[in-house]
Design an enzyme around this catalytic site. Sequence first.
Site, mmCIF file in Angstrom:
data_model
loop_
_atom_site.group_PDB
_atom_site.id
_atom_site.type_symbol
_atom_site.label_atom_id
_atom_site.label_comp_id
_atom_site.label_asym_id
_atom_site.label_seq_id
_atom_site.Cartn_x
_atom_site.Cartn_y
_atom_site.Cartn_z
ATOM 1 N N GLU A 32 17.038 71.581 77.991
ATOM 2 C CA GLU A 32 15.965 71.992 78.904
ATOM 3 C C GLU A 32 14.699 72.543 78.238
ATOM 4 O O GLU A 32 14.140 73.534 78.695
ATOM 5 C CB GLU A 32 16.511 73.038 79.898
HETATM 6 C C1 TNX Z 1 22.073 74.561 83.124
HETATM 7 S S1 TNX Z 1 23.873 73.603 81.056
HETATM 8 C C2 TNX Z 1 21.837 75.194 81.910
HETATM 9 C C3 TNX Z 1 21.908 76.662 81.847
HETATM 10 C C4 TNX Z 1 22.163 77.280 83.190
HETATM 11 C C5 TNX Z 1 23.200 76.475 83.921
HETATM 12 C C6 TNX Z 1 23.617 77.088 85.227
HETATM 13 C C7 TNX Z 1 22.752 73.853 80.193
HETATM 14 C C8 TNX Z 1 22.875 73.299 78.884
HETATM 15 N N1 TNX Z 1 21.704 74.540 80.696
HETATM 16 O O1 TNX Z 1 20.758 77.187 81.272
HETATM 17 O O2 TNX Z 1 22.606 78.590 83.001
HETATM 18 O O3 TNX Z 1 22.699 75.184 84.146
HETATM 19 O O4 TNX Z 1 24.678 76.411 85.799
#
Ligand code: TNX
Length: 499
Positions: free
Chosen positions: A311
Amino acid sequence: MGGANEKTRLEDVVPVPAETKSTDTGYTITENTVINIRDEVAAGIAELLAGLLRPATGYELPIINGSTRGSSSGISLRLDGAPSDVGEQGYRMQVNPSGVKIRANKSAGLFAGVQTLRQLLPPAIESETEQSVEWTVSGGHIRDYPRFDYRGAHLDVARHFFGVDAVKQYVDYLAQYKVNYLHLHLTDDQGWRIEIDRWPNLTDEGADSEVGGTAGGYYTKEEYIELVEYAQDRFITVIPEIDMPGHTGAALESYAELNCDGEKRPEDTGVNVGDTSLCVDKEVTYEFVNDVIKEVAEMTPGPYLHVGGDEAHILSDEEYNTFMDRVIPMVLEHGKQPIGWHQVLGANPPTKTITQYWYPGRDAPEVAAAAKEGHEIISSPASRAYLDMNYNDQDGVGQDWAGNTSVKDSYSWDPGTFVDGVNESSIKGPETALWTEFVETVDDIEYMIFPRLPAIAELGWSPKKKTTWIEFRQRLAAQGPRWDIQEINYYQSSQVPWP
Ligand code: TNX
Protein backbone atom coordinates in the site's frame (compact mmCIF):
# COMPACT_ATOMS: atom_id res chain seq x y z
CA MET A 1 -16.28 -37.65 21.81
CA GLY A 2 -18.22 -37.79 25.04
CA GLY A 3 -18.75 -36.43 28.50
CA ALA A 4 -16.20 -34.77 30.69
CA ASN A 5 -14.99 -38.06 32.15
CA GLU A 6 -14.24 -39.70 28.88
CA LYS A 7 -10.63 -39.86 27.78
CA THR A 8 -9.50 -37.82 24.81
CA ARG A 9 -8.94 -40.15 21.90
CA LEU A 10 -5.60 -39.94 20.10
CA GLU A 11 -7.33 -38.57 17.01
CA ASP A 12 -9.11 -35.79 18.92
CA VAL A 13 -6.08 -33.52 19.09
CA VAL A 14 -5.90 -30.15 17.24
CA PRO A 15 -4.11 -30.19 14.81
CA VAL A 16 -5.22 -33.76 14.12
CA PRO A 17 -2.18 -36.07 14.01
CA ALA A 18 -1.09 -37.65 10.73
CA GLU A 19 -1.53 -41.25 11.97
CA THR A 20 -3.00 -42.72 15.13
CA LYS A 21 -3.63 -46.28 16.25
CA SER A 22 -5.50 -46.83 19.51
CA THR A 23 -5.13 -49.63 22.02
CA ASP A 24 -7.27 -50.47 25.05
CA THR A 25 -4.99 -49.50 27.86
CA GLY A 26 -3.35 -46.17 28.36
CA TYR A 27 -1.07 -44.63 30.94
CA THR A 28 -2.03 -42.85 34.14
CA ILE A 29 0.25 -40.17 35.52
CA THR A 30 0.64 -40.66 39.28
CA GLU A 31 2.74 -39.28 42.10
CA ASN A 32 5.41 -41.82 41.08
CA THR A 33 5.70 -40.61 37.49
CA VAL A 34 9.06 -39.25 36.41
CA ILE A 35 10.03 -37.37 33.27
CA ASN A 36 12.92 -39.16 31.70
CA ILE A 37 15.39 -37.65 29.25
CA ARG A 38 18.73 -38.79 27.87
CA ASP A 39 19.83 -35.81 25.81
CA GLU A 40 20.75 -32.53 27.39
CA VAL A 41 18.88 -30.67 24.60
CA ALA A 42 15.63 -32.21 25.84
CA ALA A 43 16.07 -30.66 29.30
CA GLY A 44 14.38 -27.36 28.40
CA ILE A 45 11.40 -29.18 26.88
CA ALA A 46 11.14 -31.44 29.93
CA GLU A 47 11.12 -28.34 32.15
CA LEU A 48 8.30 -26.80 30.13
CA LEU A 49 6.32 -30.06 30.31
CA ALA A 50 6.87 -30.36 34.05
CA GLY A 51 5.85 -26.72 34.48
CA LEU A 52 2.62 -27.53 32.70
CA LEU A 53 1.81 -30.73 34.59
CA ARG A 54 2.88 -29.91 38.15
CA PRO A 55 0.28 -27.29 39.18
CA ALA A 56 -2.85 -29.30 38.29
CA THR A 57 -1.56 -32.75 39.27
CA GLY A 58 0.22 -31.56 42.40
CA TYR A 59 2.87 -34.21 41.67
CA GLU A 60 6.57 -33.67 41.91
CA LEU A 61 7.33 -35.11 38.43
CA PRO A 62 11.12 -35.03 38.75
CA ILE A 63 13.18 -34.76 35.59
CA ILE A 64 15.69 -37.58 35.45
CA ASN A 65 18.58 -37.61 33.04
CA GLY A 66 18.45 -41.39 32.72
CA SER A 67 21.47 -42.52 30.81
CA THR A 68 21.12 -45.59 33.02
CA ARG A 69 18.99 -48.49 31.83
CA GLY A 70 15.63 -49.41 33.25
CA SER A 71 14.65 -45.87 33.99
CA SER A 72 12.32 -45.44 31.05
CA SER A 73 8.99 -45.71 32.85
CA GLY A 74 6.86 -42.60 33.13
CA ILE A 75 7.13 -39.97 30.43
CA SER A 76 10.24 -40.21 28.31
CA LEU A 77 11.47 -37.69 25.76
CA ARG A 78 14.29 -38.83 23.52
CA LEU A 79 16.07 -37.90 20.35
CA ASP A 80 16.30 -41.37 18.93
CA GLY A 81 14.04 -44.12 17.70
CA ALA A 82 11.92 -41.82 15.55
CA PRO A 83 11.55 -42.93 11.95
CA SER A 84 13.31 -40.59 9.55
CA ASP A 85 9.99 -39.97 7.79
CA VAL A 86 8.73 -37.75 10.60
CA GLY A 87 11.36 -35.19 9.53
CA GLU A 88 12.74 -32.39 11.68
CA GLN A 89 9.46 -31.32 13.25
CA GLY A 90 7.62 -34.61 13.63
CA TYR A 91 7.54 -37.16 16.43
CA ARG A 92 6.36 -40.60 17.35
CA MET A 93 4.44 -41.27 20.55
CA GLN A 94 3.71 -44.60 22.22
CA VAL A 95 1.34 -44.84 25.18
CA ASN A 96 1.00 -48.05 27.17
CA PRO A 97 0.52 -48.86 30.88
CA SER A 98 4.20 -48.36 31.63
CA GLY A 99 4.39 -44.88 30.22
CA VAL A 100 4.39 -42.34 27.43
CA LYS A 101 7.35 -42.40 25.07
CA ILE A 102 7.94 -39.46 22.75
CA ARG A 103 10.67 -39.88 20.13
CA ALA A 104 11.89 -37.37 17.56
CA ASN A 105 14.83 -36.62 15.30
CA LYS A 106 15.10 -33.01 16.47
CA SER A 107 14.04 -31.16 19.58
CA ALA A 108 11.31 -29.31 17.64
CA GLY A 109 9.66 -32.71 17.19
CA LEU A 110 9.85 -33.51 20.90
CA PHE A 111 8.24 -30.17 21.63
CA ALA A 112 5.42 -30.90 19.17
CA GLY A 113 4.90 -34.28 20.84
CA VAL A 114 4.66 -32.59 24.23
CA GLN A 115 1.90 -30.31 22.88
CA THR A 116 0.01 -33.41 21.76
CA LEU A 117 0.44 -35.04 25.16
CA ARG A 118 -0.92 -31.88 26.79
CA GLN A 119 -4.17 -32.21 24.82
CA LEU A 120 -4.47 -35.94 25.52
CA LEU A 121 -4.75 -35.24 29.25
CA PRO A 122 -8.08 -34.16 30.74
CA PRO A 123 -8.87 -30.42 30.33
CA ALA A 124 -8.30 -29.95 34.08
CA ILE A 125 -4.56 -30.23 33.33
CA GLU A 126 -4.77 -26.57 32.31
CA SER A 127 -5.69 -25.58 35.85
CA GLU A 128 -3.22 -23.60 37.93
CA THR A 129 -4.36 -25.30 41.11
CA GLU A 130 -4.33 -28.94 42.20
CA GLN A 131 -7.28 -30.97 40.86
CA SER A 132 -8.35 -34.44 41.87
CA VAL A 133 -8.66 -36.06 38.48
CA GLU A 134 -7.43 -39.35 37.07
CA TRP A 135 -4.65 -38.25 34.73
CA THR A 136 -5.03 -40.93 32.10
CA VAL A 137 -3.73 -40.74 28.54
CA SER A 138 -5.38 -43.02 25.93
CA GLY A 139 -3.27 -45.96 24.83
CA GLY A 140 -1.81 -46.39 21.37
CA HIS A 141 0.61 -45.01 18.90
CA ILE A 142 0.91 -41.70 17.05
CA ARG A 143 3.14 -40.88 14.11
CA ASP A 144 2.89 -37.20 13.35
CA TYR A 145 4.62 -34.55 11.25
CA PRO A 146 3.59 -31.30 9.56
CA ARG A 147 2.22 -30.86 6.05
CA PHE A 148 3.98 -27.45 5.78
CA ASP A 149 7.30 -26.68 7.48
CA TYR A 150 6.11 -23.09 7.89
CA ARG A 151 3.04 -22.26 9.99
CA GLY A 152 2.92 -18.58 10.81
CA ALA A 153 0.93 -16.09 12.84
CA HIS A 154 1.25 -12.33 12.46
CA LEU A 155 0.52 -9.73 15.14
CA ASP A 156 0.27 -5.97 14.53
CA VAL A 157 1.81 -4.27 17.56
CA ALA A 158 1.94 -0.90 15.77
CA ARG A 159 -1.74 0.14 15.54
CA HIS A 160 -2.21 -0.88 19.14
CA PHE A 161 0.84 -1.68 21.20
CA PHE A 162 1.02 -4.93 23.14
CA GLY A 163 3.74 -5.30 25.76
CA VAL A 164 6.14 -8.16 26.31
CA ASP A 165 3.81 -10.13 28.60
CA ALA A 166 0.90 -9.99 26.15
CA VAL A 167 3.11 -11.16 23.31
CA LYS A 168 4.54 -13.98 25.43
CA GLN A 169 1.00 -15.14 26.03
CA TYR A 170 0.35 -14.99 22.28
CA VAL A 171 3.47 -17.13 21.81
CA ASP A 172 2.09 -19.66 24.30
CA TYR A 173 -1.10 -19.91 22.28
CA LEU A 174 0.84 -20.43 19.05
CA ALA A 175 2.93 -23.16 20.65
CA GLN A 176 -0.18 -24.94 21.90
CA TYR A 177 -1.31 -25.37 18.28
CA LYS A 178 2.11 -26.11 16.74
CA VAL A 179 2.50 -22.75 14.99
CA ASN A 180 6.23 -22.12 14.53
CA TYR A 181 6.67 -18.55 13.19
CA LEU A 182 5.64 -15.28 14.85
CA HIS A 183 5.58 -12.35 12.41
CA LEU A 184 5.69 -9.09 14.38
CA HIS A 185 4.45 -6.02 12.49
CA LEU A 186 6.67 -3.60 14.40
CA THR A 187 6.17 -0.31 12.58
CA ASP A 188 3.35 1.57 10.90
CA ASP A 189 1.89 5.06 10.58
CA GLN A 190 0.59 5.04 14.14
CA GLY A 191 3.67 3.80 15.97
CA TRP A 192 7.31 2.67 15.83
CA ARG A 193 7.71 -0.14 18.36
CA ILE A 194 11.36 -1.20 18.28
CA GLU A 195 14.37 0.64 19.65
CA ILE A 196 17.03 1.59 17.07
CA ASP A 197 20.24 3.04 18.56
CA ARG A 198 21.24 5.18 15.57
CA TRP A 199 17.76 6.76 15.29
CA PRO A 200 16.54 7.34 18.85
CA ASN A 201 13.65 9.65 17.97
CA LEU A 202 11.83 6.68 16.44
CA THR A 203 10.97 5.54 19.92
CA ASP A 204 11.39 8.86 21.78
CA GLU A 205 8.75 10.46 19.56
CA GLY A 206 7.30 7.87 17.21
CA ALA A 207 6.16 5.38 19.83
CA ASP A 208 4.18 7.37 22.33
CA SER A 209 0.69 6.92 20.93
CA GLU A 210 -1.47 4.44 19.02
CA VAL A 211 -4.81 4.35 17.17
CA GLY A 212 -7.37 6.41 19.07
CA GLY A 213 -4.69 8.53 20.75
CA THR A 214 -4.12 6.29 23.77
CA ALA A 215 -0.60 5.71 25.07
CA GLY A 216 1.57 3.49 22.87
CA GLY A 217 4.91 1.96 23.76
CA TYR A 218 7.86 0.10 22.30
CA TYR A 219 10.25 -2.76 22.96
CA THR A 220 13.73 -1.88 24.13
CA LYS A 221 16.38 -4.01 22.50
CA GLU A 222 16.60 -6.09 25.66
CA GLU A 223 12.84 -6.66 25.67
CA TYR A 224 12.81 -7.63 22.01
CA ILE A 225 15.64 -10.10 22.58
CA GLU A 226 13.81 -11.49 25.61
CA LEU A 227 10.73 -12.06 23.44
CA VAL A 228 12.74 -13.68 20.68
CA GLU A 229 14.33 -16.05 23.19
CA TYR A 230 11.03 -16.85 24.86
CA ALA A 231 9.65 -17.78 21.45
CA GLN A 232 12.78 -19.74 20.54
CA ASP A 233 12.44 -21.84 23.69
CA ARG A 234 9.01 -22.80 22.33
CA PHE A 235 10.39 -23.55 18.84
CA ILE A 236 8.89 -20.39 17.39
CA THR A 237 11.00 -18.15 15.15
CA VAL A 238 10.31 -14.41 15.28
CA ILE A 239 10.09 -12.60 11.93
CA PRO A 240 10.41 -8.83 12.44
CA GLU A 241 8.59 -6.61 9.94
CA ILE A 242 9.71 -3.06 9.23
CA ASP A 243 6.97 -1.89 6.85
CA MET A 244 8.30 0.42 4.08
CA PRO A 245 8.28 2.60 2.04
CA GLY A 246 4.58 3.15 2.88
CA HIS A 247 3.10 2.76 6.37
CA THR A 248 5.95 4.88 7.71
CA GLY A 249 4.10 7.77 9.36
CA ALA A 250 5.72 7.15 12.73
CA ALA A 251 9.23 7.46 11.24
CA LEU A 252 8.19 10.56 9.27
CA GLU A 253 6.85 12.06 12.50
CA SER A 254 10.16 11.39 14.26
CA TYR A 255 12.63 12.77 11.69
CA ALA A 256 12.03 15.80 9.47
CA GLU A 257 14.79 14.76 7.04
CA LEU A 258 12.98 11.57 6.05
CA ASN A 259 10.18 13.66 4.54
CA CYS A 260 10.50 15.01 0.98
CA ASP A 261 9.41 18.44 2.16
CA GLY A 262 11.80 18.38 5.13
CA GLU A 263 8.98 18.85 7.64
CA LYS A 264 7.98 16.44 10.38
CA ARG A 265 4.68 14.76 9.72
CA PRO A 266 2.06 15.19 12.48
CA GLU A 267 1.26 12.31 14.82
CA ASP A 268 -1.20 9.83 13.29
CA THR A 269 -3.79 8.18 15.51
CA GLY A 270 -6.33 7.36 12.78
CA VAL A 271 -6.88 4.26 10.69
CA ASN A 272 -6.26 5.47 7.14
CA VAL A 273 -3.80 3.49 5.06
CA GLY A 274 -1.65 4.30 2.06
CA ASP A 275 -1.00 8.01 2.51
CA THR A 276 2.61 7.95 3.74
CA SER A 277 5.98 7.10 2.24
CA LEU A 278 9.65 7.52 2.98
CA CYS A 279 11.25 9.97 0.54
CA VAL A 280 12.54 7.75 -2.25
CA ASP A 281 14.77 10.46 -3.79
CA LYS A 282 16.76 11.32 -0.69
CA GLU A 283 20.01 9.54 0.12
CA VAL A 284 19.34 9.85 3.87
CA THR A 285 16.38 7.51 3.39
CA TYR A 286 18.73 4.68 2.45
CA GLU A 287 21.13 5.45 5.31
CA PHE A 288 18.15 5.26 7.61
CA VAL A 289 16.81 2.02 6.14
CA ASN A 290 20.23 0.41 6.15
CA ASP A 291 20.78 1.30 9.82
CA VAL A 292 17.37 -0.05 10.79
CA ILE A 293 17.80 -3.30 8.84
CA LYS A 294 21.29 -3.76 10.27
CA GLU A 295 20.22 -3.31 13.88
CA VAL A 296 17.07 -5.41 13.54
CA ALA A 297 19.00 -8.18 11.76
CA GLU A 298 21.63 -8.15 14.52
CA MET A 299 19.12 -8.84 17.25
CA THR A 300 17.14 -11.43 15.26
CA PRO A 301 18.58 -14.96 15.10
CA GLY A 302 15.89 -16.21 12.68
CA PRO A 303 16.61 -16.27 8.94
CA TYR A 304 13.92 -13.82 7.77
CA LEU A 305 13.30 -10.07 7.75
CA HIS A 306 9.99 -8.71 6.41
CA VAL A 307 10.16 -5.37 4.56
CA GLY A 308 6.41 -4.84 4.22
CA GLY A 309 6.03 -3.12 0.85
CA ASP A 310 2.21 -2.92 0.88
CA GLU A 311 0.00 0.00 0.00
CA ALA A 312 2.61 2.61 -0.97
CA HIS A 313 -0.21 4.36 -2.82
CA ILE A 314 1.41 7.78 -3.10
CA LEU A 315 4.42 6.48 -5.05
CA SER A 316 4.61 5.86 -8.78
CA ASP A 317 5.61 2.34 -9.84
CA GLU A 318 8.98 3.71 -10.80
CA GLU A 319 9.54 5.28 -7.38
CA TYR A 320 8.45 2.10 -5.63
CA ASN A 321 10.81 0.01 -7.73
CA THR A 322 13.71 2.39 -7.13
CA PHE A 323 13.18 1.98 -3.40
CA MET A 324 12.87 -1.81 -3.40
CA ASP A 325 15.80 -2.22 -5.80
CA ARG A 326 18.01 -0.70 -3.13
CA VAL A 327 16.37 -2.07 -0.01
CA ILE A 328 15.95 -5.79 -0.82
CA PRO A 329 19.73 -6.21 -1.40
CA MET A 330 20.36 -4.56 2.00
CA VAL A 331 18.39 -7.31 3.70
CA LEU A 332 20.48 -9.94 1.90
CA GLU A 333 23.69 -8.09 2.79
CA HIS A 334 22.75 -8.17 6.45
CA GLY A 335 22.35 -11.93 6.23
CA LYS A 336 18.57 -12.27 6.13
CA GLN A 337 16.16 -13.61 3.55
CA PRO A 338 13.66 -10.89 2.60
CA ILE A 339 9.90 -11.31 2.82
CA GLY A 340 7.46 -8.76 1.39
CA TRP A 341 3.70 -8.44 1.02
CA HIS A 342 2.84 -9.50 -2.52
CA GLN A 343 2.99 -5.94 -3.91
CA VAL A 344 6.75 -6.29 -3.63
CA LEU A 345 6.58 -8.44 -6.77
CA GLY A 346 5.95 -5.25 -8.74
CA ALA A 347 9.62 -4.40 -8.23
CA ASN A 348 10.83 -7.73 -9.67
CA PRO A 349 12.85 -8.66 -6.60
CA PRO A 350 15.36 -11.54 -6.68
CA THR A 351 13.70 -14.98 -6.41
CA LYS A 352 15.08 -15.38 -2.89
CA THR A 353 12.42 -12.85 -1.86
CA ILE A 354 9.52 -14.67 -0.25
CA THR A 355 6.17 -13.10 -0.96
CA GLN A 356 3.16 -13.03 1.33
CA TYR A 357 -0.17 -13.17 -0.49
CA TRP A 358 -2.94 -11.22 1.24
CA TYR A 359 -5.77 -10.30 -1.17
CA PRO A 360 -9.08 -12.03 -0.44
CA GLY A 361 -9.59 -13.81 -3.78
CA ARG A 362 -7.93 -16.66 -5.62
CA ASP A 363 -7.07 -14.75 -8.76
CA ALA A 364 -3.58 -13.23 -8.50
CA PRO A 365 -1.71 -13.64 -11.80
CA GLU A 366 1.35 -11.79 -10.52
CA VAL A 367 1.68 -14.24 -7.64
CA ALA A 368 1.21 -17.23 -9.96
CA ALA A 369 3.92 -15.85 -12.26
CA ALA A 370 6.26 -15.28 -9.30
CA ALA A 371 5.75 -18.86 -8.13
CA LYS A 372 6.74 -20.09 -11.61
CA GLU A 373 9.91 -17.99 -11.38
CA GLY A 374 10.82 -19.69 -8.12
CA HIS A 375 9.55 -17.36 -5.40
CA GLU A 376 8.19 -19.06 -2.31
CA ILE A 377 4.78 -17.91 -1.12
CA ILE A 378 3.27 -17.51 2.32
CA SER A 379 -0.49 -17.78 2.04
CA SER A 380 -2.59 -15.30 4.03
CA PRO A 381 -5.73 -14.67 1.96
CA ALA A 382 -7.65 -11.95 3.78
CA SER A 383 -10.97 -13.76 3.30
CA ARG A 384 -9.70 -16.75 5.31
CA ALA A 385 -6.63 -15.84 7.33
CA TYR A 386 -7.21 -12.21 8.36
CA LEU A 387 -8.36 -12.67 11.91
CA ASP A 388 -9.24 -8.99 12.25
CA MET A 389 -12.28 -9.72 10.05
CA ASN A 390 -15.46 -10.09 12.09
CA TYR A 391 -17.19 -13.48 12.39
CA ASN A 392 -20.50 -12.03 11.20
CA ASP A 393 -22.38 -8.73 11.42
CA GLN A 394 -22.83 -9.08 15.19
CA ASP A 395 -19.72 -10.80 16.45
CA GLY A 396 -16.24 -9.41 16.36
CA VAL A 397 -14.31 -6.26 17.28
CA GLY A 398 -12.60 -5.87 13.91
CA GLN A 399 -13.57 -4.97 10.37
CA ASP A 400 -15.17 -6.55 7.33
CA TRP A 401 -13.50 -5.23 4.18
CA ALA A 402 -12.59 -8.78 3.12
CA GLY A 403 -16.00 -10.08 4.19
CA ASN A 404 -17.13 -11.65 7.42
CA THR A 405 -15.14 -14.78 8.24
CA SER A 406 -16.88 -17.49 10.23
CA VAL A 407 -14.96 -20.28 11.94
CA LYS A 408 -16.01 -22.54 9.09
CA ASP A 409 -14.79 -20.01 6.49
CA SER A 410 -11.40 -19.82 8.16
CA TYR A 411 -11.12 -23.63 7.99
CA SER A 412 -12.61 -24.22 4.53
CA TRP A 413 -9.71 -23.53 2.20
CA ASP A 414 -6.58 -25.28 1.12
CA PRO A 415 -3.40 -23.27 1.73
CA GLY A 416 -1.64 -25.46 -0.83
CA THR A 417 -3.90 -24.57 -3.76
CA PHE A 418 -5.82 -21.42 -2.81
CA VAL A 419 -4.17 -19.06 -5.30
CA ASP A 420 -5.03 -19.99 -8.90
CA GLY A 421 -2.03 -21.24 -10.82
CA VAL A 422 0.21 -21.73 -7.79
CA ASN A 423 1.34 -25.27 -6.98
CA GLU A 424 1.64 -26.53 -3.46
CA SER A 425 5.39 -26.93 -3.95
CA SER A 426 5.71 -23.11 -4.03
CA ILE A 427 3.80 -22.63 -0.79
CA LYS A 428 5.86 -22.25 2.37
CA GLY A 429 2.71 -22.47 4.43
CA PRO A 430 -0.27 -20.53 5.77
CA GLU A 431 -0.07 -17.54 8.07
CA THR A 432 -2.84 -15.86 10.05
CA ALA A 433 -2.79 -12.07 10.40
CA LEU A 434 -4.15 -10.02 13.26
CA TRP A 435 -4.23 -6.32 12.43
CA THR A 436 -5.07 -4.23 15.43
CA GLU A 437 -6.70 -0.99 14.32
CA PHE A 438 -9.75 -2.06 16.36
CA VAL A 439 -8.23 -4.79 18.51
CA GLU A 440 -7.31 -3.00 21.71
CA THR A 441 -6.89 -5.51 24.53
CA VAL A 442 -5.69 -9.03 25.20
CA ASP A 443 -9.34 -10.02 25.55
CA ASP A 444 -9.94 -8.67 22.04
CA ILE A 445 -6.95 -10.63 20.71
CA GLU A 446 -8.28 -13.85 22.24
CA TYR A 447 -11.77 -13.29 20.90
CA MET A 448 -10.51 -12.85 17.34
CA ILE A 449 -7.93 -15.68 17.26
CA PHE A 450 -9.91 -18.35 19.14
CA PRO A 451 -11.12 -20.49 17.47
CA ARG A 452 -9.85 -19.37 14.05
CA LEU A 453 -6.14 -19.58 14.77
CA PRO A 454 -6.36 -23.25 15.82
CA ALA A 455 -8.41 -23.84 12.64
CA ILE A 456 -5.69 -22.50 10.35
CA ALA A 457 -2.97 -24.10 12.47
CA GLU A 458 -4.59 -27.45 11.69
CA LEU A 459 -4.66 -26.67 7.94
CA GLY A 460 -0.94 -25.95 8.17
CA TRP A 461 -0.02 -29.08 10.11
CA SER A 462 -2.40 -31.92 9.32
CA PRO A 463 -2.63 -34.06 6.18
CA LYS A 464 -5.20 -32.63 3.80
CA LYS A 465 -7.33 -35.77 3.78
CA LYS A 466 -7.83 -35.51 7.54
CA THR A 467 -9.07 -31.93 7.54
CA THR A 468 -12.82 -32.20 7.15
CA TRP A 469 -15.03 -29.57 8.78
CA ILE A 470 -17.53 -32.11 10.14
CA GLU A 471 -14.82 -33.80 12.20
CA PHE A 472 -12.89 -30.63 12.94
CA ARG A 473 -15.87 -28.97 14.59
CA GLN A 474 -16.05 -31.88 17.03
CA ARG A 475 -12.34 -31.68 17.84
CA LEU A 476 -12.66 -27.93 18.23
CA ALA A 477 -15.64 -28.28 20.55
CA ALA A 478 -13.51 -30.39 22.87
CA GLN A 479 -11.02 -27.52 23.16
CA GLY A 480 -13.70 -25.34 24.75
CA PRO A 481 -13.39 -26.74 28.27
CA ARG A 482 -9.59 -26.29 28.07
CA TRP A 483 -10.00 -22.67 27.01
CA ASP A 484 -12.49 -22.14 29.84
CA ILE A 485 -9.89 -23.29 32.35
CA GLN A 486 -7.18 -21.25 30.62
CA GLU A 487 -9.54 -18.28 30.94
CA ILE A 488 -9.34 -17.58 27.23
CA ASN A 489 -12.00 -15.18 25.96
CA TYR A 490 -12.94 -17.27 22.92
CA TYR A 491 -15.80 -16.73 20.49
CA GLN A 492 -18.45 -19.38 21.12
CA SER A 493 -19.47 -19.79 17.51
CA SER A 494 -22.82 -21.52 16.98
CA GLN A 495 -21.12 -23.53 14.19
CA VAL A 496 -19.26 -25.51 16.85
CA PRO A 497 -21.04 -28.09 19.06
CA TRP A 498 -19.50 -26.96 22.36
CA PRO A 499 -20.12 -29.46 25.16
C1 TNX B 1 -4.54 -4.18 4.86
S1 TNX B 1 -2.72 -6.42 4.59
C2 TNX B 1 -3.27 -3.86 5.31
C3 TNX B 1 -3.11 -3.37 6.69
C4 TNX B 1 -4.42 -3.23 7.41
C5 TNX B 1 -5.29 -4.40 7.08
C6 TNX B 1 -6.58 -4.41 7.86
C7 TNX B 1 -1.75 -5.39 4.36
C8 TNX B 1 -0.50 -5.86 3.85
N1 TNX B 1 -2.10 -4.12 4.61
O1 TNX B 1 -2.39 -2.18 6.71
O2 TNX B 1 -4.17 -3.16 8.78
O3 TNX B 1 -5.57 -4.41 5.71
O4 TNX B 1 -7.30 -5.58 7.66
